[in-house]
Design a protein around this motif. Structure first.
Motif, PDB file in Angstrom:
ATOM      1  N   LEU A  56      -5.564  20.851  -4.222  1.00 26.12           N
ATOM      2  CA  LEU A  56      -5.373  19.360  -4.181  1.00 26.12           C
ATOM      3  C   LEU A  56      -4.111  19.014  -3.615  1.00 26.12           C
ATOM      4  CD1 LEU A  56      -7.285  18.463  -7.324  1.00 26.12           C
ATOM      5  CD2 LEU A  56      -8.158  18.158  -5.201  1.00 26.12           C
ATOM      6  N   ARG A  57      -3.967  18.122  -2.886  1.00 26.18           N
ATOM      7  CA  ARG A  57      -2.686  17.361  -2.565  1.00 26.18           C
ATOM      8  C   ARG A  57      -2.830  16.072  -3.234  1.00 26.18           C
ATOM      9  NH1 ARG A  57      -3.295  16.005   3.627  1.00 26.18           N
ATOM     10  NH2 ARG A  57      -1.016  15.435   3.278  1.00 26.18           N
ATOM     11  N   VAL A  58      -1.535  15.643  -3.912  1.00 28.52           N
ATOM     12  CA  VAL A  58      -1.295  14.735  -4.433  1.00 28.52           C
ATOM     13  C   VAL A  58      -0.503  13.535  -3.606  1.00 28.52           C
ATOM     14  CG1 VAL A  58      -0.322  13.517  -6.590  1.00 28.52           C
ATOM     15  CG2 VAL A  58      -1.586  15.697  -6.589  1.00 28.52           C
ATOM     16  N   GLY A  59      -0.729  12.282  -3.651  1.00 35.02           N
ATOM     17  CA  GLY A  59       0.019  11.316  -2.863  1.00 35.02           C
ATOM     18  C   GLY A  59       0.439  10.215  -4.024  1.00 35.02           C
ATOM     19  N   VAL A  60       1.762  10.194  -4.436  1.00 30.49           N
ATOM     20  CA  VAL A  60       2.191   9.461  -5.154  1.00 30.49           C
ATOM     21  C   VAL A  60       2.758   7.922  -4.508  1.00 30.49           C
ATOM     22  CG1 VAL A  60       4.087   8.614  -7.082  1.00 30.49           C
ATOM     23  CG2 VAL A  60       3.209  10.962  -6.906  1.00 30.49           C
ATOM     24  N   ILE A  61       1.838   6.971  -4.683  1.00 32.08           N
ATOM     25  CA  ILE A  61       1.868   5.760  -4.256  1.00 32.08           C
ATOM     26  C   ILE A  61       2.526   4.683  -5.060  1.00 32.08           C
ATOM     27  CG2 ILE A  61       0.780   3.962  -2.876  1.00 32.08           C
ATOM     28  CD1 ILE A  61       0.766   6.741  -1.555  1.00 32.08           C
ATOM     29  N   GLY A  62       3.446   3.730  -4.921  1.00 28.60           N
ATOM     30  CA  GLY A  62       4.056   3.096  -5.963  1.00 28.60           C
ATOM     31  C   GLY A  62       3.542   1.570  -6.399  1.00 28.60           C
ATOM     32  N   ASP A  63       2.368   1.324  -5.813  1.00 26.01           N
ATOM     33  CA  ASP A  63       1.733   0.192  -6.115  1.00 26.01           C
ATOM     34  C   ASP A  63       0.309   0.488  -5.852  1.00 26.01           C
ATOM     35  OD1 ASP A  63       0.271  -2.226  -5.141  1.00 26.01           O
ATOM     36  OD2 ASP A  63       2.421  -3.088  -5.096  1.00 26.01           O
ATOM     37  N   GLN A  64      -0.529   0.235  -6.922  1.00 28.91           N
ATOM     38  CA  GLN A  64      -2.098   0.499  -6.903  1.00 28.91           C
ATOM     39  C   GLN A  64      -2.770  -0.249  -5.606  1.00 28.91           C
ATOM     40  OE1 GLN A  64      -0.599  -0.847  -9.568  1.00 28.91           O
ATOM     41  NE2 GLN A  64      -0.798   0.992 -11.177  1.00 28.91           N
ATOM     42  N   ARG A  65      -2.416  -1.381  -5.474  1.00 26.97           N
ATOM     43  CA  ARG A  65      -2.985  -1.986  -4.317  1.00 26.97           C
ATOM     44  C   ARG A  65      -3.043  -1.370  -3.087  1.00 26.97           C
ATOM     45  NH1 ARG A  65      -1.255  -5.900  -0.455  1.00 26.97           N
ATOM     46  NH2 ARG A  65      -2.919  -7.637  -0.049  1.00 26.97           N
ATOM     47  N   ILE A  66      -1.640  -1.161  -2.914  1.00 27.54           N
ATOM     48  CA  ILE A  66      -1.251   0.034  -1.464  1.00 27.54           C
ATOM     49  C   ILE A  66      -2.041   1.223  -1.774  1.00 27.54           C
ATOM     50  CG2 ILE A  66       0.408   1.167  -0.307  1.00 27.54           C
ATOM     51  CD1 ILE A  66       2.279  -1.210  -1.036  1.00 27.54           C
ATOM     52  N   ALA A  67      -1.995   1.928  -2.874  1.00 30.22           N
ATOM     53  CA  ALA A  67      -2.722   3.215  -2.948  1.00 30.22           C
ATOM     54  C   ALA A  67      -4.347   2.790  -2.809  1.00 30.22           C
ATOM     55  CB  ALA A  67      -2.631   3.742  -4.264  1.00 30.22           C
ATOM     56  N   ALA A  68      -5.019   1.755  -2.972  1.00 27.76           N
ATOM     57  CA  ALA A  68      -6.578   1.736  -2.859  1.00 27.76           C
ATOM     58  C   ALA A  68      -6.568   1.547  -1.173  1.00 27.76           C
ATOM     59  CB  ALA A  68      -6.908   0.385  -3.421  1.00 27.76           C
ATOM     60  N   CYS A  69      -5.782   1.048  -0.593  1.00 27.05           N
ATOM     61  CA  CYS A  69      -5.919   0.743   0.945  1.00 27.05           C
ATOM     62  C   CYS A  69      -5.496   2.180   1.298  1.00 27.05           C
ATOM     63  CB  CYS A  69      -4.728  -0.018   1.614  1.00 27.05           C
ATOM     64  SG  CYS A  69      -5.045  -2.005   0.877  1.00 27.05           S
ATOM     65  N   ALA A  70      -4.513   2.866   1.093  1.00 29.15           N
ATOM     66  CA  ALA A  70      -4.334   4.348   1.402  1.00 29.15           C
ATOM     67  C   ALA A  70      -5.521   5.051   1.502  1.00 29.15           C
ATOM     68  CB  ALA A  70      -3.117   4.695   0.704  1.00 29.15           C
ATOM     69  N   ALA A  71      -6.259   5.125   0.238  1.00 23.13           N
ATOM     70  CA  ALA A  71      -7.471   5.689   0.047  1.00 23.13           C
ATOM     71  C   ALA A  71      -8.624   5.464   1.137  1.00 23.13           C
ATOM     72  CB  ALA A  71      -7.936   5.492  -1.447  1.00 23.13           C
ATOM     73  N   ALA A  72      -8.751   3.931   1.443  1.00 25.94           N
ATOM     74  CA  ALA A  72      -9.645   3.856   2.401  1.00 25.94           C
ATOM     75  C   ALA A  72      -9.180   4.353   4.008  1.00 25.94           C
ATOM     76  CB  ALA A  72      -9.501   2.190   2.629  1.00 25.94           C
ATOM     77  N   GLY A  73      -7.983   4.349   3.993  1.00 23.09           N
ATOM     78  CA  GLY A  73      -7.438   4.960   5.405  1.00 23.09           C
ATOM     79  C   GLY A  73      -7.635   6.316   5.388  1.00 23.09           C
ATOM     80  N   TYR A  74      -7.635   6.931   4.286  1.00 29.87           N
ATOM     81  CA  TYR A  74      -7.485   8.742   4.246  1.00 29.87           C
ATOM     82  C   TYR A  74      -8.833   8.831   4.363  1.00 29.87           C
ATOM     83  CZ  TYR A  74      -7.363  13.255   2.928  1.00 29.87           C
ATOM     84  OH  TYR A  74      -7.254  14.816   2.734  1.00 29.87           O
ATOM     85  N   ALA A  75      -9.702   8.423   3.652  1.00 24.00           N
ATOM     86  CA  ALA A  75     -11.257   8.537   3.712  1.00 24.00           C
ATOM     87  C   ALA A  75     -11.922   8.461   5.200  1.00 24.00           C
ATOM     88  CB  ALA A  75     -11.964   7.652   2.967  1.00 24.00           C
ATOM     89  N   THR A  76     -11.429   7.338   5.821  1.00 25.02           N
ATOM     90  CA  THR A  76     -11.971   6.907   7.328  1.00 25.02           C
ATOM     91  C   THR A  76     -11.202   8.132   8.110  1.00 25.02           C
ATOM     92  OG1 THR A  76     -11.549   4.765   6.759  1.00 25.02           O
ATOM     93  CG2 THR A  76     -11.845   5.406   9.313  1.00 25.02           C
ATOM     94  N   ALA A  77      -9.814   8.377   8.151  1.00 25.34           N
ATOM     95  CA  ALA A  77      -9.504   9.349   9.125  1.00 25.34           C
ATOM     96  C   ALA A  77      -9.643  10.623   8.798  1.00 25.34           C
ATOM     97  CB  ALA A  77      -7.860   9.254   9.126  1.00 25.34           C
ATOM     98  N   ALA A  78      -9.861  11.101   7.703  1.00 24.20           N
ATOM     99  CA  ALA A  78     -10.113  12.371   7.186  1.00 24.20           C
ATOM    100  C   ALA A  78     -11.773  12.722   7.127  1.00 24.20           C
ATOM    101  CB  ALA A  78      -9.483  13.029   5.796  1.00 24.20           C
ATOM    102  N   ARG A  79     -12.390  11.735   7.203  1.00 22.91           N
ATOM    103  CA  ARG A  79     -14.048  12.065   7.108  1.00 22.91           C
ATOM    104  C   ARG A  79     -14.268  12.887   5.612  1.00 22.91           C
ATOM    105  NH1 ARG A  79     -16.808  12.369  13.055  1.00 22.91           N
ATOM    106  NH2 ARG A  79     -15.796  10.440  13.829  1.00 22.91           N
ATOM    107  N   GLN A  80     -13.425  12.451   4.659  1.00 26.44           N
ATOM    108  CA  GLN A  80     -13.676  13.485   3.536  1.00 26.44           C
ATOM    109  C   GLN A  80     -13.686  12.316   2.208  1.00 26.44           C
ATOM    110  OE1 GLN A  80     -10.690  16.191   3.330  1.00 26.44           O
ATOM    111  NE2 GLN A  80     -11.334  17.541   4.630  1.00 26.44           N
ATOM    112  N   PRO A  81     -14.110  12.725   1.062  1.00 28.28           N
ATOM    113  CA  PRO A  81     -14.036  12.028  -0.084  1.00 28.28           C
ATOM    114  C   PRO A  81     -12.301  12.028  -0.385  1.00 28.28           C
ATOM    115  CG  PRO A  81     -15.017  13.943  -0.552  1.00 28.28           C
ATOM    116  CD  PRO A  81     -15.109  13.991   0.792  1.00 28.28           C
TER     117      PRO A  81
END
Length: 565
Positions: A56-81
């Motif tokens: 597992l990699r851990v990405g510490v994001i300082g704002d939950q709103r930004i973290a949720a968008c980052a999750a969307a960006g990661y899932a799209t680009a990585a094609r992974q959950p």
């Protein structure tokens, strides 16, 4: 004195115990998850446990709103959950805008959150929120884990459903009394896999016959193609002799250098390609909801024969009648149809092919623009010259940056990854999504095109880019205000109207430097080429860049004008 009798050598070992969060982290890794994003909680939680799991990699994001968008960006680009770690109360609520976008995009985002002690619910519990009720309209599955024996099953099921049911957003709430207890360790079950099926042969035969009989076929590829192997789509289009259009989220299903590629459908169609859409007699729709923006500006989706392939049964009744529904994996369906048409090829109408060639030639006139006439087009062409096609393109949906959706102004290749918002088009989505996209694809530059208002809304993401050494190149199209409201109000000059002007006290390039990046303002073509080159150099070193480009209100994308806005 009491003697202790040793256990025989063949006695079964007692089950190993782990803390709750250790079990969650290990189960996620076994299921195939590779990234966990979030903000550290008050007490050690999932992020802490995940750091001890090598997979597992851990990405510490300082704002939950930004973290949720980052999750969307990661899932799209990585094609992974991807997993988003939250907590009850403001933490969960702050993430809702990003979760709204993830749900709209049908992304495999797994939210794991906590619940306050049951004894305090209804009695003024600190930071209590009815989270599952709040998110139930967005999530494909929600569940409360209130006993330890459910934990491993529920975590794995959340990942399985996120991957296979759409994909979709899933939400797992873990009760406080479970987080404080040890949980029996379960044996590893292996990564989850998305089930794939092929439509029945008789239905494929009927669809192939209908395609063979079509005189003016059109293929539309949607976001569902993102999770499928569409490598033979070009071959299928050549056999049909029909143009291929994509929705915004389906971009990448076909190399845009292919002769059948004609760009995006609906609001983002580059003229005169609307003519091909209007005159289609048969539509082959692949993995698309055919949402409102995809239906804008053309008519045949109402009355043409529709053959629709999708992995979701609910898709077939979402937009208009379907003559031939094909339930199954989109990639496998493309392969099956290609095999049938190759065995008994259609006879494409030469006039239909000639019209496509005419349209593609006409679309090319929109690719060139002097900086003085259209700064946005000039910037996008410069970015493509400097960065090529092996990039991750992150999009917003503001008035001027919709130019990024217009083919062939940007002509993307098979090595391009695209991250865009869904039908919610949340303002400020881009910066957060760029964080996740860059984490998912560190092997290539990440280019974000956004507006000045969207940039301000998520400016805290710059600190995340600095902290994680992500060399994202951000182009800020600055019209000093709110583009969409300004344009729509201009159509009705009668007042009163609230001001749509917002001149930033700190220009974007200065803000970038405050957060540790590099920034500049671009006023002409000479400065543009120099700035794009320097940004590319900084990206290689893991330093983010912000290029602010002042744009006039008149630099409006083609689709906006064609739609009458």
């Amino acid at each position: 004195m009491t003697a202790v009798t040793p256990a025989p050598d063949d006695a079964p070992a007692a089950p190993a115990l782990r803390g709750c969060w250790d079990t969650v982290a290990r189960t996620l890794a076994d299921a195939g998850v590779r990234m966990v994003l979030g903000l550290p909680s008050d007490d050690p939680g999932l992020l802490d446990a995940a750091t001890a799991v090598p997979e597992l990699r851990v990405g510490v994001i300082g704002d939950q709103r930004i973290a949720a968008c980052a999750a969307a960006g990661y899932a799209t680009a990585a094609r992974q959950p991807v997993v988003l770690a939250l907590n009850s109360g403001p933490s969960f609520a702050n993430a809702m805008a990003g979760l709204l976008e993830a749900s709209s995009l049908s992304l495999p985002v797994v939210v794991i959150t906590t619940r306050v002690p049951a004894e305090d619910i209804g009695r003024g519990a600190f930071q209590y929120l009815d989270q599952r009720r709040m998110v139930e309209s967005l999530a494909g599955w929600t569940h409360l884990v209130d006993t330890p024996d459910q934990l491993v099953w529920a975590v794995r099921r959340a990942v399985e459903l996120a991957v296979s049911d759409g994909p979709c957003l899933t939400v797992l709430e873990i009760a406080d009394d479970v987080t404080a207890r040890d949980v029996e360790q379960a044996p590893a079950a292996g990564p989850v896999r998305r089930p794939r099926s092929v439509p029945p042969s008789a239905e494929l035969d009927a669809a192939a016959a209908a395609l063979r009989a079509a005189r003016r076929p059109v293929v539309i590829a949607g976001g569902g193609t993102r999770w499928a192997d569409t490598g033979r789509l070009g071959t299928l289009a050549d056999l049909l002799g029909g143009p291929v259009f994509t929705t915004a989220s389906g971009r990448g299903a076909l190399d845009e250098h292919h002769r059948r590629a004609h760009g995006l459908v609906g609001l983002y169609t580059t003229p005169p390609a609307h003519d091909l859409l209007d005159d289609a007699d048969t539509l082959l729709v692949l993995g698309s909801r055919m949402e409102e923006t995809a239906r804008m500006g053309w008519r045949s989706w109402r009355d043409a024969q529709v053959i629709r392939a999708d992995a979701r049964p609910a898709a077939f009744s979402e937009a208009g009648p379907v003559a031939q529904p094909l339930l199954g994996d989109v990639g496998l369906t493309i392969d099956a149809l290609t095999d049938r048409l190759a065995a008994d090829p259609p006879r494409p109408d030469p006039d239909w092919t000639a019209r496509q060639e005419h349209v593609r030639a006409a679309q090319l006139q929109h690719t060139t623009a002097d900086f003085a006439d259209s700064p946005v087009r000039a910037v996008l062409r410069a970015a493509q010259r400097e960065l090529g096609t092996r990039i991750t393109l992150v999009q917003e949906n503001g008035l001027h940056d919709i130019w990024t959706y217009h083919f062939p102004l940007l002509r993307l290749g098979p090595d391009t990854t695209v991250v865009c918002p869904g039908e919610q088009t949340m303002m400020g989505f881009g910066l957060g999504a760029a964080v996740g996209a860059a984490l998912a694809r560190p092997d290539r530059p990440t280019l974000l095109v956004t507006g000045d208002s969207a940039f301000r809304m998520s400016v805290g993401a710059l600190d995340v880019l600095r902290r994680l050494d992500l060399g994202v190149i951000t182009v800020v199209l600055d019209n000093q205000g709110f583009g969409w409201p300004r344009r729509l109000r201009a159509a009705d000059p009668t007042g009163p109207h609230v001001s749509t002007t917002w001149e930033a006290a700190a220009p974007a390039e200065h803000t970038a430097e405050v957060f540790g990046g590099w920034g500049t303002v671009v006023h002409d073509a000479t400065a543009l080429d120099e700035a794009m080159g320097r940004a590319a150099e900084h990206a290689l070193k893991g330093r983010f860049s912000v290029l602010r480009v002042p744009v006039p209100d008149t630099d409006v994308p083609l689709g906006i004008r064609a739609a009458g806005y």
